[in-house]
Every structure is written in structure tokens, then in C-alpha cells.
Design a protein around this motif. Sequence first.
Motif, PDB file in Angstrom:
ATOM      1  N   SER A 162       0.712  -0.995  -0.346  1.00  0.00           N
ATOM      2  CA  SER A 162      -0.060   0.531   0.069  1.00  0.00           C
ATOM      3  C   SER A 162       0.637   1.229  -0.084  1.00  0.00           C
ATOM      4  O   SER A 162       2.053   1.187   0.336  1.00  0.00           O
ATOM      5  CB  SER A 162      -0.748  -0.237   1.269  1.00  0.00           C
ATOM      6  N   GLY A 163       0.288   1.956  -0.293  1.00  0.00           N
ATOM      7  CA  GLY A 163       1.358   3.368  -0.459  1.00  0.00           C
ATOM      8  C   GLY A 163       1.828   3.712   0.754  1.00  0.00           C
ATOM      9  O   GLY A 163       2.066   4.715   1.162  1.00  0.00           O
ATOM     10  N   GLY A 164       0.896   3.425   2.201  1.00  0.00           N
ATOM     11  CA  GLY A 164       1.396   3.985   3.410  1.00  0.00           C
ATOM     12  C   GLY A 164       2.853   2.793   3.643  1.00  0.00           C
ATOM     13  O   GLY A 164       4.483   3.559   4.058  1.00  0.00           O
ATOM     14  N   GLU A 165       2.697   1.331   3.082  1.00  0.00           N
ATOM     15  CA  GLU A 165       4.066   0.185   3.127  1.00  0.00           C
ATOM     16  C   GLU A 165       5.164   1.297   2.580  1.00  0.00           C
ATOM     17  O   GLU A 165       6.130   1.175   3.287  1.00  0.00           O
ATOM     18  CB  GLU A 165       2.987  -0.378   3.126  1.00  0.00           C
ATOM     19  N   LYS A 166       4.773   1.090   0.926  1.00  0.00           N
ATOM     20  CA  LYS A 166       5.756   2.044   0.824  1.00  0.00           C
ATOM     21  C   LYS A 166       6.149   3.317   0.947  1.00  0.00           C
ATOM     22  O   LYS A 166       8.015   3.506   1.314  1.00  0.00           O
ATOM     23  CB  LYS A 166       5.420   2.444  -0.567  1.00  0.00           C
ATOM     24  N   GLN A 167       5.939   4.213   1.804  1.00  0.00           N
ATOM     25  CA  GLN A 167       6.519   5.454   2.855  1.00  0.00           C
ATOM     26  C   GLN A 167       7.095   4.587   3.611  1.00  0.00           C
ATOM     27  O   GLN A 167       8.078   5.231   4.073  1.00  0.00           O
ATOM     28  CB  GLN A 167       5.325   5.898   3.178  1.00  0.00           C
ATOM     29  N   LEU A 182      19.412  13.313   7.454  1.00  0.00           N
ATOM     30  CA  LEU A 182      18.172  12.617   6.639  1.00  0.00           C
ATOM     31  C   LEU A 182      17.787  13.910   6.130  1.00  0.00           C
ATOM     32  O   LEU A 182      17.547  14.785   6.936  1.00  0.00           O
ATOM     33  CB  LEU A 182      17.700  12.790   7.473  1.00  0.00           C
ATOM     34  N   LEU A 183      17.144  14.299   4.862  1.00  0.00           N
ATOM     35  CA  LEU A 183      15.957  14.805   3.985  1.00  0.00           C
ATOM     36  C   LEU A 183      14.785  14.010   4.311  1.00  0.00           C
ATOM     37  O   LEU A 183      14.958  13.586   3.533  1.00  0.00           O
ATOM     38  CB  LEU A 183      16.948  14.956   3.374  1.00  0.00           C
ATOM     39  N   ALA A 184      13.780  14.240   4.723  1.00  0.00           N
ATOM     40  CA  ALA A 184      12.800  14.043   4.310  1.00  0.00           C
ATOM     41  C   ALA A 184      11.469  14.595   4.078  1.00  0.00           C
ATOM     42  O   ALA A 184      11.090  15.863   4.496  1.00  0.00           O
ATOM     43  CB  ALA A 184      12.269  12.810   5.970  1.00  0.00           C
ATOM     44  N   ASP A 185      10.822  14.719   2.974  1.00  0.00           N
ATOM     45  CA  ASP A 185       9.967  15.486   2.031  1.00  0.00           C
ATOM     46  C   ASP A 185       8.440  14.655   2.098  1.00  0.00           C
ATOM     47  O   ASP A 185       8.063  13.391   1.757  1.00  0.00           O
ATOM     48  CB  ASP A 185      10.256  15.402   0.617  1.00  0.00           C
ATOM     49  N   GLU A 186       7.315  15.329   3.500  1.00  0.00           N
ATOM     50  CA  GLU A 186       6.900  14.982   3.909  1.00  0.00           C
ATOM     51  C   GLU A 186       6.316  12.919   4.520  1.00  0.00           C
ATOM     52  O   GLU A 186       5.637  12.080   3.784  1.00  0.00           O
ATOM     53  CB  GLU A 186       5.807  14.732   3.027  1.00  0.00           C
ATOM     54  N   PRO A 187       7.320  13.179   5.292  1.00  0.00           N
ATOM     55  CA  PRO A 187       7.536  11.261   5.786  1.00  0.00           C
ATOM     56  C   PRO A 187       6.061  10.745   5.687  1.00  0.00           C
ATOM     57  O   PRO A 187       6.448   9.140   6.323  1.00  0.00           O
ATOM     58  CB  PRO A 187       8.663  11.854   6.405  1.00  0.00           C
ATOM     59  N   THR A 188       5.300  11.482   7.022  1.00  0.00           N
ATOM     60  CA  THR A 188       4.414  11.036   7.793  1.00  0.00           C
ATOM     61  C   THR A 188       3.047  11.141   6.891  1.00  0.00           C
ATOM     62  O   THR A 188       2.028  10.781   7.112  1.00  0.00           O
ATOM     63  CB  THR A 188       4.245  11.429   8.920  1.00  0.00           C
ATOM     64  N   GLY A 189       2.900  11.791   4.838  1.00  0.00           N
ATOM     65  CA  GLY A 189       1.693  12.376   4.952  1.00  0.00           C
ATOM     66  C   GLY A 189       1.133  11.241   4.193  1.00  0.00           C
ATOM     67  O   GLY A 189      -0.157  10.875   4.392  1.00  0.00           O
ATOM     68  N   ASN A 190       1.476   9.569   4.314  1.00  0.00           N
ATOM     69  CA  ASN A 190       0.684   8.163   3.858  1.00  0.00           C
ATOM     70  C   ASN A 190       0.162   7.789   4.936  1.00  0.00           C
ATOM     71  O   ASN A 190      -0.583   6.096   4.807  1.00  0.00           O
ATOM     72  CB  ASN A 190       1.692   7.488   2.827  1.00  0.00           C
ATOM     73  N   LEU A 214      16.866  17.182   8.362  1.00  0.00           N
ATOM     74  CA  LEU A 214      15.138  18.025   7.851  1.00  0.00           C
ATOM     75  C   LEU A 214      14.305  17.609   7.302  1.00  0.00           C
ATOM     76  O   LEU A 214      13.955  16.451   6.654  1.00  0.00           O
ATOM     77  CB  LEU A 214      16.014  18.852   7.198  1.00  0.00           C
ATOM     78  N   ILE A 215      13.244  17.902   8.283  1.00  0.00           N
ATOM     79  CA  ILE A 215      12.456  17.062   7.934  1.00  0.00           C
ATOM     80  C   ILE A 215      11.481  18.736   7.382  1.00  0.00           C
ATOM     81  O   ILE A 215      10.384  19.279   7.212  1.00  0.00           O
ATOM     82  CB  ILE A 215      11.111  16.856   8.544  1.00  0.00           C
ATOM     83  N   ALA A 216      10.571  18.050   5.871  1.00  0.00           N
ATOM     84  CA  ALA A 216       9.574  19.403   5.217  1.00  0.00           C
ATOM     85  C   ALA A 216       8.211  18.096   5.137  1.00  0.00           C
ATOM     86  O   ALA A 216       8.051  17.154   5.215  1.00  0.00           O
ATOM     87  CB  ALA A 216      10.018  19.133   3.748  1.00  0.00           C
ATOM     88  N   THR A 217       7.682  19.446   6.109  1.00  0.00           N
ATOM     89  CA  THR A 217       5.797  19.106   6.873  1.00  0.00           C
ATOM     90  C   THR A 217       5.181  20.034   6.280  1.00  0.00           C
ATOM     91  O   THR A 217       5.439  21.451   6.618  1.00  0.00           O
ATOM     92  CB  THR A 217       6.036  18.219   7.997  1.00  0.00           C
ATOM     93  N   HIS A 218       3.880  19.439   6.508  1.00  0.00           N
ATOM     94  CA  HIS A 218       2.510  19.950   6.635  1.00  0.00           C
ATOM     95  C   HIS A 218       1.881  20.940   7.252  1.00  0.00           C
ATOM     96  O   HIS A 218       1.146  21.155   8.205  1.00  0.00           O
ATOM     97  CB  HIS A 218       1.486  20.502   5.539  1.00  0.00           C
ATOM     98  N   ASP A 219       2.466  19.324   8.738  1.00  0.00           N
ATOM     99  CA  ASP A 219       1.450  18.895   9.133  1.00  0.00           C
ATOM    100  C   ASP A 219       2.084  19.230  10.581  1.00  0.00           C
ATOM    101  O   ASP A 219       3.136  19.412  11.662  1.00  0.00           O
ATOM    102  CB  ASP A 219       1.969  17.518   9.724  1.00  0.00           C
ATOM    103  N   PHE A 220       1.255  20.767  11.527  1.00  0.00           N
ATOM    104  CA  PHE A 220       2.484  21.616  11.872  1.00  0.00           C
ATOM    105  C   PHE A 220       1.684  20.803  13.160  1.00  0.00           C
ATOM    106  O   PHE A 220       2.587  21.143  14.381  1.00  0.00           O
ATOM    107  CB  PHE A 220       0.923  23.129  12.420  1.00  0.00           C
ATOM    108  N   ALA A 221       1.010  19.877  13.544  1.00  0.00           N
ATOM    109  CA  ALA A 221       0.630  19.251  14.833  1.00  0.00           C
ATOM    110  C   ALA A 221       1.788  17.877  14.977  1.00  0.00           C
ATOM    111  O   ALA A 221       1.905  17.656  16.210  1.00  0.00           O
ATOM    112  CB  ALA A 221      -0.397  18.397  14.281  1.00  0.00           C
ATOM    113  N   LEU A 222       2.496  17.964  14.212  1.00  0.00           N
ATOM    114  CA  LEU A 222       3.666  17.067  13.885  1.00  0.00           C
ATOM    115  C   LEU A 222       4.563  18.125  14.610  1.00  0.00           C
ATOM    116  O   LEU A 222       5.396  16.645  15.781  1.00  0.00           O
ATOM    117  CB  LEU A 222       3.912  16.160  12.955  1.00  0.00           C
ATOM    118  N   MET A 223       4.708  19.111  14.001  1.00  0.00           N
ATOM    119  CA  MET A 223       5.988  19.695  14.695  1.00  0.00           C
ATOM    120  C   MET A 223       5.680  20.385  15.626  1.00  0.00           C
ATOM    121  O   MET A 223       6.793  20.863  16.461  1.00  0.00           O
ATOM    122  CB  MET A 223       5.999  21.387  13.019  1.00  0.00           C
ATOM    123  N   ASP A 224       4.930  20.601  16.517  1.00  0.00           N
ATOM    124  CA  ASP A 224       4.192  20.465  18.032  1.00  0.00           C
ATOM    125  C   ASP A 224       4.496  20.395  18.693  1.00  0.00           C
ATOM    126  O   ASP A 224       4.585  20.460  19.824  1.00  0.00           O
ATOM    127  CB  ASP A 224       3.410  21.255  17.755  1.00  0.00           C
TER     128      ASP A 224
END
Length: 243
Positions: A162-167, A182-190, A214-224
Motif C-alpha cells: 500500500s502507499g503507507g507501506e511504501k512510505q 537525513l532529508l525527508a519530504d512529507e515522511p508521515t503524509g501517507n 531536515l523534515i519538510a512537512t505541512h503537519d503543524f500538529a507533528l511539528m508541535d
Amino acid sequence: MTDGGSVTDRVNMGSLLSGAEEPVVQFENVGMRYGLGPEVLSDVSFQIAPRSFQFLTGPSGAGKTTLLRLILLSVRPTRGLVSVFGEEVSDISSEALTGLRRRMGVVFQDFRLLDHLTTYENVALPLRVQGRAETSYRAEVVELLRWVGLGERMHVLPPLLSGGEKQRAAIARALIARPELLLADEPTGNVDPGLGRRLLRLFIELNRLGTSVLIATHDFALMDLVDARRLVLGGGRLAVEHP
């Protein structure tokens, strides 16, 4: 690697920031455009210190993926200077470029798993490239796959995941060699929020072993959940927010 528990309190990463050591990444007045289009990034300057942890955030189209690609050295800046591991990259040789990339772990949104290799073989690939014998790393790969919830899927080919398993497989592959960066682009998005926190704990543990993250993310809950520096892109420009 053990499960350090769920992230329930804000983790303070400030004590992990380095002092006067040479930056792992340094941008000086970097501008980037594709073709004749407008600049995607304009006069971007920042440093990533050894053993530091930071997030990269901003709205869609702000240039986060472009910034990551510049660090990975898959594109070169239109102007300004980019240095990685102390090497200024404008005229770097192909051989030196390969050497720098091997010191990084990368998780991009398209996963980049090899469809003809099993989950186990994809995750073990960075160690095979290093020339290590399988007997020296098999237990380590199996343990990490179990930690990310893929213990029962290690012999499955990527098209059947699945997409989450691939992630999760892509994250495990990026972490297995304990990279310096480590560079990660939306690593928890799926993945669901619970697994997202578990993966964040994995990134934190890797950081405490010495990897800059360095983690790129839109997830403010995760960043908090983490008192980490935030690099905020907007309108092609970068602002730095400290915890």
C-alpha cells in the motif's frame, strides 16, 4: 533499535544543536529558477549544523522540494553558493558528488523503491552498495522493518504494498545506514497520526545518534511535538523560527 514510546510531550531538541563546528549544509544568497520562469527561491541563506534537527515548512508551491533537491545536489542553484559537508558544489566532480550523496539518507514522496526487489532487499540496498556482507546486516534490517510495522511484509515486492507501506519502506531504507544527514519530504503524509508519531520518534532517535535531520512537512500538529527550529518558506524567501 527499540521503540522509545509514543511522543506525548514536546521534545526539546535545542541541546542537540552544535556550536562552532562546520555546517553540514550552508546556503549563501541562493536563487533558483527553472528555465526562463520566475525564481522559485530568492536570496535564501541558512545553515544546518551537525547533529541538529529542523523542520522545513510553508505553503504548497513555496519551494520546499526545490530546496531539498538543491541539498541533495540533484539540481544546481541559478546563483549563490551551496556547500554540503564543507564542499562548495558549483564545480564538484561526479565522483565527489556520488560520495557526498552516500552520506545522506533521503525520503521523497515518490518513494523510489525498486519494483524488482523485495521490501527487505530495498531497505538493505544502501548497505549492499557499501559492500557489506548480508550476514553483517540482516538482523539489523529485519529489526528496523519490524519497528516500522513491515515485519510481515519484508518479502513482498513494492507493487503489492500500500502507499503507507511504501512510505515506511522508503523511510527504513533512508535510515538503515545511519546517514550523516537525513532529508525527508512529507515522511508521515501517507500514515495515520499514531504511526506518524512513532516515525517521528525514530527520526529523533537517529538524530540523537548524530544524524542531522531536515523534515519538510505541512503537519503543524507533528511539528508541535518537537521544540525544533523551523525553516519557513514563503514567496520564495526563507525565514527561520527558533523554538
